[in-house]
Write a protein that holds these residues in place. Structure first.
Motif, short mmCIF file in Angstrom:
data_model
loop_
_atom_site.label_atom_id
_atom_site.label_comp_id
_atom_site.label_asym_id
_atom_site.label_seq_id
_atom_site.Cartn_x
_atom_site.Cartn_y
_atom_site.Cartn_z
N ILE A 28 0.85 -1.19 0.00
CA ILE A 28 0.00 0.00 0.00
C ILE A 28 0.88 1.24 0.00
CG2 ILE A 28 -1.80 1.30 1.21
CD1 ILE A 28 -2.56 -1.34 2.60
N GLY A 29 0.56 2.19 -0.87
CA GLY A 29 1.24 3.48 -0.86
C GLY A 29 0.21 4.58 -0.75
N VAL A 30 0.57 5.67 -0.09
CA VAL A 30 -0.34 6.81 -0.02
C VAL A 30 0.35 8.03 -0.62
CG1 VAL A 30 -1.60 5.95 1.98
CG2 VAL A 30 0.37 7.46 2.34
N SER A 31 -0.47 8.82 -1.28
CA SER A 31 -0.03 10.07 -1.89
C SER A 31 -0.70 11.20 -1.13
CB SER A 31 -0.45 10.10 -3.37
OG SER A 31 -0.27 11.38 -3.93
N VAL A 32 0.11 12.00 -0.43
CA VAL A 32 -0.43 13.06 0.42
C VAL A 32 0.35 14.35 0.19
CG1 VAL A 32 -1.25 11.50 2.22
CG2 VAL A 32 1.09 12.35 2.33
N ARG A 33 -0.29 15.47 0.45
CA ARG A 33 0.41 16.75 0.30
C ARG A 33 1.36 17.01 1.46
NH1 ARG A 33 -4.44 20.79 -1.17
NH2 ARG A 33 -5.49 19.42 0.33
N ASP A 34 1.01 16.49 2.64
CA ASP A 34 1.84 16.70 3.82
C ASP A 34 2.22 15.33 4.38
OD1 ASP A 34 2.94 17.28 6.30
OD2 ASP A 34 1.45 18.79 6.83
N THR A 35 3.45 14.91 4.13
CA THR A 35 3.87 13.57 4.54
C THR A 35 3.98 13.46 6.06
OG1 THR A 35 6.20 14.19 4.27
CG2 THR A 35 5.11 13.14 2.38
N GLU A 36 4.23 14.55 6.75
CA GLU A 36 4.36 14.50 8.21
C GLU A 36 3.05 14.05 8.86
OE1 GLU A 36 6.18 14.58 11.84
OE2 GLU A 36 7.09 14.74 9.85
N LYS A 37 1.92 14.48 8.28
CA LYS A 37 0.63 14.10 8.83
C LYS A 37 0.33 12.62 8.63
CE LYS A 37 -1.62 18.62 8.42
NZ LYS A 37 -2.73 19.38 7.79
N ALA A 38 1.08 11.98 7.74
CA ALA A 38 0.89 10.54 7.48
C ALA A 38 1.97 9.71 8.15
CB ALA A 38 0.86 10.28 5.98
N ARG A 39 2.65 10.27 9.13
CA ARG A 39 3.75 9.56 9.78
C ARG A 39 3.29 8.24 10.40
NH1 ARG A 39 7.56 12.33 14.32
NH2 ARG A 39 8.35 13.41 12.47
N ALA A 40 2.11 8.24 11.00
CA ALA A 40 1.61 7.02 11.65
C ALA A 40 1.46 5.88 10.64
CB ALA A 40 0.28 7.29 12.34
N LEU A 41 1.04 6.21 9.42
CA LEU A 41 0.92 5.18 8.39
C LEU A 41 2.31 4.67 7.98
CD1 LEU A 41 -1.84 6.74 6.09
CD2 LEU A 41 -2.08 4.78 7.64
#
Length: 286
Positions: A28-41
């Motif tokens: 699974i990969g996620v594409s986000v504008r702010d990678t810091e907010k996806a740190r838990a993932l």
């Protein structure tokens, strides 16, 4: 690799969480504008990369190795929204994705008075032209919006809004689950039927449910469209946002968000979440 865009948002994050129940995190990969907010993932093993629908290079990197891409519709409208969706679709195709899944809407319609609906219709056309197998999820109207439209009614005892029509309110959790199914199976292809909650309920019905849940009377009060729009502007809402809110009522009374249908429950293999459950949770949080 399955790529989920907008994974810091409510729907995108819920889809990612649902995928993690059945798919190894490294797939699974996620594409986000702010990678810091996806740190838990990232800490759970999900590939996290910056992807911005206005930056083709970032999307090429975020979508690298994609087998399927979920394009979550953006939170803007008009030409800008369609352009951003188009860039994501092109990037997914260029990355070699075998399927593009897009979060469309049951009210997708080029002539709708609700601003996001023509954008969904235009994006569905881009998907057809992409040459890539696609799934356009015709999602029901978010049930969380019904809680938002209650506004101050819980305190004032009056739900004040223009004339409306029934809406097939649908829970985020159900829509996340069906999106995850679209990303992990081949059962959903092309433009889907409407995925909706079990009932189509108008604002009077919402007032009645809220009154029952709180034990306090809530009266439905009709106001002219122009007065409602002017009131929104007077409370400092920008005109595009006021137009958006008024558009919900204009479109619903044309029947664009009804009726409710059985497709979502059939695909999930269980009853869809009713609006009462969503409102109960929202009222408890308040």
């Amino acid at each position: 690799m399955i790529i989920v865009t907008g994974a810091n948002g409510m729907l995108g994050r819920a889809v990612t969480e649902r995928l993690l129940d059945d798919v190894p995190a490294e797939q699974i990969g996620v594409s986000v504008r702010d990678t810091e907010k996806a740190r838990a993932l990232k800490e759970r093993g999900v590939r996290v990369r910056r992807g911005d629908f206005t930056d083709a290079a970032s999307l090429a990197h975020a979508f690298e190795g994609a087998s399927k891409v979920l394009v979550v519709s953006v939170d803007t409208t008009g030409e800008e929204a369609v352009s951003r969706h188009g860039m994501a679709i092109k990037a997914a195709a260029a990355a070699g994705a075998g399927r593009i899944v897009y979060t469309s809407h049951m009210g997708s319609n080029p002539s709708s008075p609700f601003p996001p609906m023509p954008d969904h219709a235009a994006t569905e056309a881009l998907l057809r032209e992409s040459g890539v197998p696609f799934t356009a999820l015709r999602n029901g109207f978010y049930a969380s919006s019904a809680a938002m439209l209650l506004g101050a009614a819980l305190e004032t005892g009056e739900l004040i809004a223009p004339q409306d029509g029934p809406v097939a309110w649908t829970a985020h959790a159900d829509l996340a689950e069906v999106a995850a199914l679209a990303l992990t199976t081949e059962d959903l292809d092309g433009v889907t039927p409407a995925f909706t909650g079990p009932d189509a309920i108008d604002m009077a019905g919402i007032a009645a449910i809220a009154a029952e849940l709180t034990g306090r009377p809530i009266r439905r009060v009709l106001v002219p469209d122009a007065d409602y729009h002017a009131s929104l502007l007077a409370h400092g809402l920008p005109k595009p946002a006021a137009d958006m809110l008024l558009g919900i009522f204009l479109a619903s009374r044309q029947g664009e968000f009804a009726p409710a249908g059985p497709t979502l429950a059939r695909i999930l293999g269980r009853p869809a979440v009713p609006l009462t459950d969503v409102l109960k949770e929202a009222i408890a949080i308040r």
